[in-house]
Design a protein around this motif. Structure first.
Motif, PDB file in Angstrom:
ATOM      1  N   PRO A 127       0.817  -1.214   0.000  1.00 61.26           N
ATOM      2  CA  PRO A 127       0.000   0.000   0.000  1.00 61.26           C
ATOM      3  C   PRO A 127       0.856   1.270   0.000  1.00 61.26           C
ATOM      4  O   PRO A 127       2.018   1.253   0.424  1.00 61.26           O
ATOM      5  CB  PRO A 127      -0.807  -0.104   1.308  1.00 61.26           C
ATOM      6  CG  PRO A 127      -0.393  -1.341   1.990  1.00 61.26           C
ATOM      7  CD  PRO A 127       0.692  -2.008   1.222  1.00 61.26           C
ATOM      8  N   ALA A 128       0.233   2.356  -0.450  1.00 65.08           N
ATOM      9  CA  ALA A 128       0.954   3.622  -0.618  1.00 65.08           C
ATOM     10  C   ALA A 128       1.628   4.096   0.661  1.00 65.08           C
ATOM     11  O   ALA A 128       2.772   4.555   0.652  1.00 65.08           O
ATOM     12  CB  ALA A 128      -0.004   4.682  -1.135  1.00 65.08           C
ATOM     13  N   LYS A 129       0.924   3.934   1.777  1.00 64.57           N
ATOM     14  CA  LYS A 129       1.496   4.391   3.048  1.00 64.57           C
ATOM     15  C   LYS A 129       2.770   3.622   3.376  1.00 64.57           C
ATOM     16  O   LYS A 129       3.713   4.173   3.945  1.00 64.57           O
ATOM     17  CB  LYS A 129       0.480   4.208   4.182  1.00 64.57           C
ATOM     18  CG  LYS A 129      -0.629   5.223   4.233  1.00 64.57           C
ATOM     19  CD  LYS A 129      -0.834   5.730   5.691  1.00 64.57           C
ATOM     20  CE  LYS A 129      -1.979   6.717   5.761  1.00 64.57           C
ATOM     21  NZ  LYS A 129      -3.316   6.047   5.796  1.00 64.57           N
TER      22      LYS A 129
ATOM     23  N   PRO B 278      10.719  -0.629  -1.319  1.00 62.55           N
ATOM     24  CA  PRO B 278       9.493  -1.052  -0.628  1.00 62.55           C
ATOM     25  C   PRO B 278       9.489  -2.527  -0.251  1.00 62.55           C
ATOM     26  O   PRO B 278       9.040  -2.883   0.845  1.00 62.55           O
ATOM     27  CB  PRO B 278       8.385  -0.747  -1.657  1.00 62.55           C
ATOM     28  CG  PRO B 278       8.945   0.357  -2.491  1.00 62.55           C
ATOM     29  CD  PRO B 278      10.408   0.108  -2.575  1.00 62.55           C
ATOM     30  N   ASP B 279       9.997  -3.401  -1.146  1.00 64.63           N
ATOM     31  CA  ASP B 279       9.960  -4.818  -0.784  1.00 64.63           C
ATOM     32  C   ASP B 279      11.033  -5.168   0.257  1.00 64.63           C
ATOM     33  O   ASP B 279      10.845  -6.090   1.054  1.00 64.63           O
ATOM     34  CB  ASP B 279      10.013  -5.746  -2.004  1.00 64.63           C
ATOM     35  CG  ASP B 279      11.051  -5.367  -3.035  1.00 64.63           C
ATOM     36  OD1 ASP B 279      10.948  -5.873  -4.172  1.00 64.63           O
ATOM     37  OD2 ASP B 279      11.960  -4.563  -2.720  1.00 64.63           O
TER      38      ASP B 279
ATOM     39  N   GLU C 155       9.326  -2.433 -12.984  1.00 64.48           N
ATOM     40  CA  GLU C 155       9.146  -1.220 -12.193  1.00 64.48           C
ATOM     41  C   GLU C 155       7.738  -1.178 -11.602  1.00 64.48           C
ATOM     42  O   GLU C 155       6.759  -1.468 -12.295  1.00 64.48           O
ATOM     43  CB  GLU C 155       9.345  -0.011 -13.127  1.00 64.48           C
ATOM     44  CG  GLU C 155       9.334   1.334 -12.439  1.00 64.48           C
ATOM     45  CD  GLU C 155      10.715   1.740 -11.957  1.00 64.48           C
ATOM     46  OE1 GLU C 155      11.685   1.419 -12.670  1.00 64.48           O
ATOM     47  OE2 GLU C 155      10.803   2.364 -10.884  1.00 64.48           O
ATOM     48  N   GLY C 156       7.667  -0.828 -10.333  1.00 61.11           N
ATOM     49  CA  GLY C 156       6.356  -0.701  -9.707  1.00 61.11           C
ATOM     50  C   GLY C 156       5.764  -2.011  -9.206  1.00 61.11           C
ATOM     51  O   GLY C 156       4.667  -2.025  -8.645  1.00 61.11           O
ATOM     52  N   THR C 157       6.485  -3.113  -9.429  1.00 57.86           N
ATOM     53  CA  THR C 157       6.006  -4.386  -8.857  1.00 57.86           C
ATOM     54  C   THR C 157       6.960  -4.802  -7.748  1.00 57.86           C
ATOM     55  O   THR C 157       8.144  -4.443  -7.763  1.00 57.86           O
ATOM     56  CB  THR C 157       5.941  -5.510  -9.912  1.00 57.86           C
ATOM     57  OG1 THR C 157       7.268  -5.849 -10.340  1.00 57.86           O
ATOM     58  CG2 THR C 157       5.113  -5.089 -11.118  1.00 57.86           C
TER      59      THR C 157
ATOM     60  N   PHE D  15      -0.011  -6.225   7.821  1.00 58.73           N
ATOM     61  CA  PHE D  15       0.733  -5.182   7.111  1.00 58.73           C
ATOM     62  C   PHE D  15      -0.203  -4.320   6.266  1.00 58.73           C
ATOM     63  O   PHE D  15      -0.129  -3.089   6.288  1.00 58.73           O
ATOM     64  CB  PHE D  15       1.799  -5.855   6.233  1.00 58.73           C
ATOM     65  CG  PHE D  15       2.763  -4.920   5.557  1.00 58.73           C
ATOM     66  CD1 PHE D  15       2.540  -4.472   4.259  1.00 58.73           C
ATOM     67  CD2 PHE D  15       3.911  -4.500   6.216  1.00 58.73           C
ATOM     68  CE1 PHE D  15       3.443  -3.612   3.632  1.00 58.73           C
ATOM     69  CE2 PHE D  15       4.820  -3.645   5.592  1.00 58.73           C
ATOM     70  CZ  PHE D  15       4.581  -3.199   4.301  1.00 58.73           C
ATOM     71  N   LEU D  16      -1.107  -4.993   5.587  1.00 63.85           N
ATOM     72  CA  LEU D  16      -2.083  -4.278   4.763  1.00 63.85           C
ATOM     73  C   LEU D  16      -2.958  -3.378   5.637  1.00 63.85           C
ATOM     74  O   LEU D  16      -3.245  -2.235   5.282  1.00 63.85           O
ATOM     75  CB  LEU D  16      -2.967  -5.252   3.985  1.00 63.85           C
ATOM     76  CG  LEU D  16      -2.331  -6.024   2.838  1.00 63.85           C
ATOM     77  CD1 LEU D  16      -3.353  -6.940   2.171  1.00 63.85           C
ATOM     78  CD2 LEU D  16      -1.730  -5.090   1.802  1.00 63.85           C
TER      79      LEU D  16
END
Lengths: 496, 523
Positions: B448-450, B462-463, B488-490, B518-519
């Motif tokens: 998620p964005a946050k 992020p990952d 990109e983005g995944t 987490f979600l």
């Protein structure tokens, strides 16, 4: 499946002879690499062996491989205890067998406990099994009279060669006139020149002094360094002690002088000490660079960068095929050490059996252990035989006119100087061969004895040598040395 | 010294451009002020620093043993010191090391190895005759009849013959020449060596190496080290990580603008993706390589790890041969195998081989010369490889036990592969492609964005942020997808399927619980 339609024009363009990988397109640095120990003369020796097997008649019945420091290939037997512990680790069912002594079993259990899944089949951490590095650190401490060694500064490796290449890799940077230069002894063990060629670093030669039993002279280091600064950035200094091919064991004073020089001139020291257990000459003693460095006190102790290498391939173990070894890094920048750890991690880990053998070699049976007596006896026998062969080799060669052999103080090679008549030198040149290669090829063809020409190790211009191991079985060694001497005499007469 | 001067004159400099076209380093600026005097030594001056070290080595990354694994190590130490955590152990699901996770070695293999290690055991009644026979054969082929001698640099002769025979059998009679077989210190060693010999040129003619994204990061690491150009081609996640030749074409076309693409690497079965390529795909790839004049590297270390009943392993060698002489006599191909995977899991022995065909005759000498500098691969690993390619056959005394053990290991892996895929696909925000082969899951995770913001605040991908949190809260160590490459983005992570079944179920449940939390937390 046939070519697809419409591809025929492509086939014509491709051309059957055009390959992706050719001498022109390959890595040019790899092309420059040479490694004489397994070079052209050995390839010829292989061909001759093949011919012998096919029943071709020769002036000899076997090829003697005196080219490579491989003791067990020449009949030296492995140390029983080492192989017992390893076998127990390989096949832990044997822990229940009455055929193995208790101390070997305890060792094996201890090692297996430290392995992932209690198995040699798991990867270890990339610097090597923690427990084994701790044992190596303790060995170094004992060897160096109590000077502490930190297991975190120890990296196990796939033979010493692996670690040497890693260090050189880290050190090589810059370009053109700032390209890393590395000082290496001449004569040298040609891993160094090969690695430097591959890494496209600058090889800076410093000459050992043949007239003084291959002594290392700091004035010569200085000469080499100053000249090198014209065209590269010298950053490292390699020492092989005891020496290969030269067999000299450096004095403590010499080692101190080298350390001082390295410190003053800003050179990272690489101390190849794989022959530290192979010291034969009376009056010669192995001094580890680490120990001397530490005892020299500040500023050297805490600031001189040093990497010391050891291996299970030499010594009394002779376990070349297992590829076991380590490097101890001293005063390495912490961030660089992390980089080294990272670099090592890409190849995962050194072979675990080699790690096991190293462990046993650095923590052999204690006097109270059941296996002690046999271990000691075997170890002594191996080293005593090597010492005897070193002496014999020096002696027989020095009886031959035109052959002069410095004392084989340590390691496992003789590197005698041979006089070659001018007409032989000329003949060699006509054939496009280095004169000592010509000599060695003729030697091989006529006697079956395979040695490596001095040009493969480096030597002063106009001098010729060959490197021969002292490893052939004792009963064969004298006849071999005499055959070689006689060949030299014949060769000399032929070209006089 | 002449030689050094000659090297310099010959212009054999390292390249001035890094893989991403970066300019010269500050070292070049220093070139105009060459020091003839000794460098000043300040109190804290070291010779070897981050600034002075090999920049190529600095560029190397290897996520499989990277930052998250170092963190896992720290946490383990803390647990040992009694520090309380929400878990009692760290689960190392980051590395394809089956025996570290409890898989048993194959008995026959260890018997033969023990006999070779300590030949006194040849007199022991506790070892079967077929094991002794193999041990004797190996020892006789070794110098001094001992594993302790260096072998020939290409490997022990009879072992290479056995490997060739194995390949021939595997490929339904397509002949393999022992002379094209090189034993190696694990497959990584062979891959590294071949890439080394292939990399040349400068600037726009620097060698480009095509690698799959996602990839096993040995490839990117070696490419960095060699200062070659990495050319990415993307596997198609929406089609079970299929390899699309159009994507290869796209990649090579773009690459030609800034480098000389010469090499195409395929990992089949895939790591981390686990896809097993179809025969048609392999033909297409071979044809593409032939067309574009690319040296093919086929990493086939998971050839024994195929689980999906709809999939079969097709060796590049076999397909190449069956495509006819225009291909089979011309396409330069190196295929790699290892003792580390399959049903053997003998990672620590560092056994492997490569079969290299259609090499220019002059190159073979160069290759052997390069290998000779390191003398030889570990002979014990060579022996292990020999048993892998020369296992007990029906009629031999050890055959039954061997077969049982092998099938047990592979059956277990297949079950765990399915279990993992199914469980992950039950989790909202996780999508896992079928694990057709190999030993990893590479699920895609929704972040998620946050959470992305939080990751950015921590200066992490992020990952990586996700995986660190997973590690800190559950003790489960997996490797973020950024370590392997992804579109990109995944975002993904790679987790092995190697923990024992019951533990694996627990692990998967914990990941599920963590993911849902987490979600919620970053909703």
């Amino acid at each position: 499946m046939a070519l697809r339609t419409g591809d025929h024009s492509q086939a014509a363009t491709n051309g059957l002879k055009e390959k992706v990988l050719t001498l022109d397109t390959m890595n040019p640095c790899v092309q420059k690499v040479e490694y004489a120990v397994r070079g052209p003369i050995v390839l010829r020796a292989l061909e001759l062996e093949q011919e012998l097997r096919q029943g071709v008649k020769k002036p000899f019945t076997e090829v003697i491989r005196a080219n490579i420091g491989d003791a067990q290939a020449m009949g030296q037997t492995p140390i029983t205890f080492l192989r017992q512990v390893l076998a127990l680790c390989v096949h832990p069912d044997l822990l229940n067998s009455p055929d193995f002594p208790d101390d070997a079993k305890r060792r094996a259990e201890r090692i297996l406990q430290a392995c992932g899944g209690h198995s040699l089949g798991a990867y270890s951490i990339s610097s090597g099994t923690q427990l084994i590095r701790e044992d190596v650190a303790r060995y170094i401490e004992r060897r160096d009279g109590g000077i502490p060694a930190d297991p975190n500064n120890i990296f196990l490796s796939t033979g010493a060669s692996d670690a040497i290449v890693t260090l050189l890799k880290l050190l090589v940077a810059g370009e053109g006139r700032t390209r890393t230069g590395v000082l290496i002894p001449i004569p040298q063990y040609p891993l160094y020149s090969a690695a430097l060629a591959e890494l496209n670093a600058v090889q800076v030669d410093y000459y050992l002094d043949e007239e003084r039993a291959w002594a290392l002279d700091v004035a010569e280091l200085r000469r080499a360094l100053l000249q090198a600064r014209d065209h590269c950035r010298p950053r490292a200094l390699c020492i092989i002690n005891p020496g290969n091919p030269t067999g000299q064991v450096q004095t403590r004073e010499c080692i101190e002088a080298v350390i001082r020089f390295a410190f003053e001139e800003g050179l990272f020291l690489l101390a190849d000490e794989v022959y530290q257990d192979n010291v034969y000459a009376e009056g010669s003693q192995f001094y580890s660079f680490k120990k001397v460095l530490t005892e020299m006190g500040p500023p050297y102790t805490a600031r001189q960068e040093l990497a010391s290498f050891h291996s299970v391939s030499k010594g009394y173990m002779g376990e070349c095929g297992f590829r076991g070894g380590y490097v101890e890094v001293v005063n390495m920048d912490a961030a660089v050490q992390q980089q080294m750890q990272k670099l090592r991690s890409v190849r995962l880990c050194p072979p675990t059996p080699g790690q096991v053998l190293l462990d046993v070699a650095v923590s052999p049976p204690a006097p109270s252990d059941p296996s002690f007596a046999q271990f000691q006896a075997e170890r002594r026998a191996v080293l005593a035989e090597l010492a005897a062969k070193a002496k014999l080799t020096e002696q027989v060669f020095n009886e031959a006119p035109g052959i002069r052999c410095n004392p084989v103080q340590g390691a496992m090679y003789s590197f005698p100087r041979v006089q070659l008549p001018p007409r032989a030198v000329q003949r060699a040149q006509e054939l496009g061969l280095a004169p000592d290669m010509f000599f060695c090829l003729r030697l091989l063809e006529e006697t079956g004895i395979c040695v490596v020409p001095g040009s493969g190790f480096g030597q002063r211009e106009g001098t010729y040598h060959f490197r021969m191991t002292i490893l052939p079985p004792m009963e064969k060694l004298r006849p071999l040395l005499e055959t070689l001497s006689q060949f030299h005499a014949k060769f000399t007469r032929e070209y006089s | 010294m002449q030689r050094a001067a000659a090297l310099v004159r010959r212009g054999c400099y390292p390249r001035t451009l890094g893989p991403w076209g970066r300019g010269q380093s500050s070292a070049a600026a220093e070139a105009s002020a060459v020091l003839k005097v000794r460098p000043e030594r300040s109190r804290r001056d070291r010779i070897l620093t981050l600034e002075s070290m090999n920049p190529q080595v600095k560029a190397v990354e290897y996520a499989v043993r990277g930052p998250i694994v170092l963190k896992a190590g720290e946490i383990e130490l803390e647990l040992q010191r009694g520090i309380k955590k929400p878990f009692t152990e760290v689960i190392r699901a980051n590395i394809g090391d089956a025996q570290a996770m409890g898989q048993q070695p194959i008995t026959f293999l260890r018997q033969v190895m023990a006999l070779c290690t300590y030949p006194n055991l040849l007199d022991s009644p506790s070892f079967p005759e077929d094991a002794k026979k193999r041990a004797r054969r190996i020892l006789q082929a070794c110098g001094g009849n001992s594993l302790g001698s260096y072998s020939a640099s290409q490997g022990v002769n009879c072992i290479r013959e056995d490997v060739a025979a194995y390949i021939t059998r595997r490929d339904g009679g397509v002949p393999a020449d022992p002379d094209n077989i090189y034993l190696t210190t694990g497959a990584s060693d062979g891959i590294s060596t071949i890439l080394k010999i292939l990399v040349s040129g400068g600037g726009k003619s620097r060698t480009g190496v095509m690698i799959p994204i996602p990839q096993y990061p040995l490839y990117s690491a070696v490419i960095s080290e060699l200062d070659a150009i990495q050319v990415n081609y993307y596997l198609d996640e929406d089609n079970c990580w299929a390899l699309n030749v159009n994507e290869l074409r796209r990649a090579v076309r773009e690459a030609k603008e800034h480098c000389d693409p010469k090499v195409l690497c395929i990992i089949n079965p895939g790591n981390p993706t686990g896809q097993v390529q179809s025969r048609k795909c392999i033909e297409d790839v071979i044809h593409f390589a032939w067309e574009e004049k690319l040296f093919l590297l086929a990493d086939e270390v998971y050839q024994d790890n195929v689980y999906s009943p709809d999939c079969r392993f097709h060796s590049f060698k076999k397909v190449l041969y069956e495509m006819g002489p225009e291909y089979s006599s011309n396409v330069e191909l190196a295929s790699f195998h290892s003792t580390s995977k399959g049903y053997m899991g003998e990672c620590g022995y560092r056994g492997g081989y490569m079969e290299v065909i259609n090499l220019h005759p002059e190159i073979k000498g160069q290759l052997v010369k390069l290998l000779s500098v390191r003398l030889c691969p570990p002979v014990s690993g060579q022996a292990a490889m020999d048993i892998v390619v020369n296992p007990p056959v029906p009629g031999e005394e050890s055959f039954e036990q061997f077969s049982r053990e092998k099938e047990s290991v592979l059956g277990n892996l297949a079950r765990k592969a399915k279990l993992t895929e199914d469980l992950f696909n039950q989790v909202p925000g996780i999508h896992c492609n079928p694990l057709q082969g190999a030993m990893y899951a590479f699920p895609r995770i929704f972040i998620p964005a946050k959470a992305m913001e939080a990751a950015q605040a921590h200066k992490m991908a992020p990952d990586m942020f996700y995986c660190m949190k997973l590690l800190e809260e559950t003790g489960i160590c997996v490797v973020p997808g950024s370590g392997f490459g992804q579109r990109e983005g995944t975002y993904h992570f790679r987790m092995t399927i190697l923990p024992p079944v019951e533990k694996l179920k627990t692990v998967l449940q914990k990941v599920k619980d963590f993911h849902i939390k987490f979600l919620e937390k970053y909703a």
